[in-house]
Design a protein around this motif. Structure first.
Motif, PDB file in Angstrom:
ATOM      1  N   UNK A 267       0.824  -1.217   0.000  1.00 57.58           N
ATOM      2  CA  UNK A 267       0.000   0.000   0.000  1.00 57.58           C
ATOM      3  C   UNK A 267       0.857   1.265   0.000  1.00 57.58           C
ATOM      4  N   UNK A 268       1.956   1.249   0.747  1.00 59.79           N
ATOM      5  CA  UNK A 268       2.786   2.443   0.867  1.00 59.79           C
ATOM      6  C   UNK A 268       3.713   2.652  -0.330  1.00 59.79           C
ATOM      7  N   UNK A 269       3.661   1.745  -1.289  1.00 58.42           N
ATOM      8  CA  UNK A 269       4.522   1.870  -2.472  1.00 58.42           C
ATOM      9  C   UNK A 269       3.740   2.222  -3.735  1.00 58.42           C
ATOM     10  N   UNK A 270       2.446   2.445  -3.594  1.00 59.01           N
ATOM     11  CA  UNK A 270       1.639   2.721  -4.780  1.00 59.01           C
ATOM     12  C   UNK A 270       1.962   4.073  -5.399  1.00 59.01           C
ATOM     13  N   UNK A 271       2.555   4.965  -4.625  1.00 60.02           N
ATOM     14  CA  UNK A 271       3.028   6.228  -5.200  1.00 60.02           C
ATOM     15  C   UNK A 271       4.075   6.003  -6.263  1.00 60.02           C
ATOM     16  N   UNK A 272       4.899   4.947  -6.070  1.00 58.79           N
ATOM     17  CA  UNK A 272       5.914   4.613  -7.072  1.00 58.79           C
ATOM     18  C   UNK A 272       5.266   4.223  -8.403  1.00 58.79           C
ATOM     19  N   UNK A 273       4.089   3.618  -8.335  1.00 58.13           N
ATOM     20  CA  UNK A 273       3.382   3.237  -9.566  1.00 58.13           C
ATOM     21  C   UNK A 273       3.072   4.477 -10.391  1.00 58.13           C
ATOM     22  N   UNK A 274       2.551   5.498  -9.735  1.00 60.70           N
ATOM     23  CA  UNK A 274       2.177   6.723 -10.439  1.00 60.70           C
ATOM     24  C   UNK A 274       3.415   7.482 -10.920  1.00 60.70           C
ATOM     25  N   UNK A 275       4.477   7.505 -10.106  1.00 57.96           N
ATOM     26  CA  UNK A 275       5.715   8.151 -10.530  1.00 57.96           C
ATOM     27  C   UNK A 275       6.337   7.386 -11.690  1.00 57.96           C
ATOM     28  N   UNK A 276       6.295   6.069 -11.616  1.00 55.44           N
ATOM     29  CA  UNK A 276       6.853   5.242 -12.690  1.00 55.44           C
ATOM     30  C   UNK A 276       6.145   5.475 -14.009  1.00 55.44           C
ATOM     31  N   UNK A 277       4.837   5.659 -13.962  1.00 56.85           N
ATOM     32  CA  UNK A 277       4.088   5.972 -15.187  1.00 56.85           C
ATOM     33  C   UNK A 277       4.623   7.246 -15.813  1.00 56.85           C
ATOM     34  N   UNK A 278       4.853   8.283 -14.985  1.00 54.99           N
ATOM     35  CA  UNK A 278       5.377   9.545 -15.509  1.00 54.99           C
ATOM     36  C   UNK A 278       6.758   9.399 -16.108  1.00 54.99           C
ATOM     37  N   UNK A 279       7.626   8.651 -15.430  1.00 51.54           N
ATOM     38  CA  UNK A 279       8.998   8.457 -15.927  1.00 51.54           C
ATOM     39  C   UNK A 279       8.985   7.722 -17.257  1.00 51.54           C
ATOM     40  N   UNK A 280       8.210   6.653 -17.351  1.00 51.99           N
ATOM     41  CA  UNK A 280       8.186   5.888 -18.597  1.00 51.99           C
ATOM     42  C   UNK A 280       7.507   6.656 -19.722  1.00 51.99           C
TER      43      UNK A 280
END
Length: 205
Positions: free
Chosen positions: A128-141
């Motif tokens: 749950x506390x790592x879902x921010x990485x999902x959204x950041x990863x979308x932006x990076x890719x």
């Protein structure tokens, strides 16, 4: 002062010099020139280059592509010969600097952080506390895809469309359309990408 501001290069270099003074001042005020300082410097480069890249992307889509059909035929060669090549020079190189500086910021925060972002938070299991990485990863890719689009599709086809690479009229027209669609693709991806970057930095730091 008017003479100074009339010269683009002098004005820009002076702005860079003033920014450099500010950057050094931040280093002193923040307690030194350690990892955090260099991460902040890379972030500054990333933001400046990104403004130039996305600004030119919006210029092409909001102005040049839309207005070109209404420009008289005898005036269009001036756009294709002088304005577009210059804009494309800054466009493609600012894209490269933006991505490299952004990756630099990411890896400066640690390889574990970079792995989480690039894997959308799955590097250590998507909790749950790592879902921010999902959204950041979308932006990076999305940014990486946009960068590859600039160098792999838009620029090669613009060279044909502008006559930098000589091709026949049919190939030139086809290249112009492909370049336009590539540019529109980046326009489409730009706001989701910027949303990811801005929202993540504000909400997660």
């Amino acid at each position: 002062m008017g003479k100074l501001l009339s010269n683009f290069r002098t004005t820009f270099l002076l702005s860079v010099a003033l920014a450099g003074v500010m950057i050094l001042a931040f280093g002193q005020v923040s307690g030194g020139f350690g990892e955090a300082f260099w991460q902040a410097t890379l972030r500054w480069i990333h933001v400046v280059a990104g403004i130039l890249w996305i600004g030119l992307l919006y210029y092409f889509n909001f102005v040049q592509i839309r207005v070109m059909p209404s420009i008289p035929a005898e005036l269009k060669p001036a756009i294709g010969k002088y304005i577009a090549p210059e804009a494309l020079f800054w466009f493609r190189w600012s894209a490269l600097v933006t991505v490299l500086a952004g990756l630099g910021v990411m890896f400066a925060r640690g390889h574990a952080y970079a792995a989480e972002v690039l894997s959308f938070g799955f590097a250590q299991g998507l909790t749950e506390d790592q879902k921010g990485f999902t959204l950041m990863g979308i932006g990076v890719w999305l940014a990486i895809i946009m960068f590859l689009n600039v160098w792999g599709i838009i620029w090669p086809n613009q060279k044909r469309a502008l006559g930098i690479v000589v091709v026949d009229d049919d190939a030139k027209a086809k290249a112009a359309r492909i370049a336009m669609l590539g540019s529109r693709t980046n326009l489409l991806l730009s706001l989701p990408m910027l949303t990811s970057m801005a929202m993540y930095q504000t909400l997660f730091g």
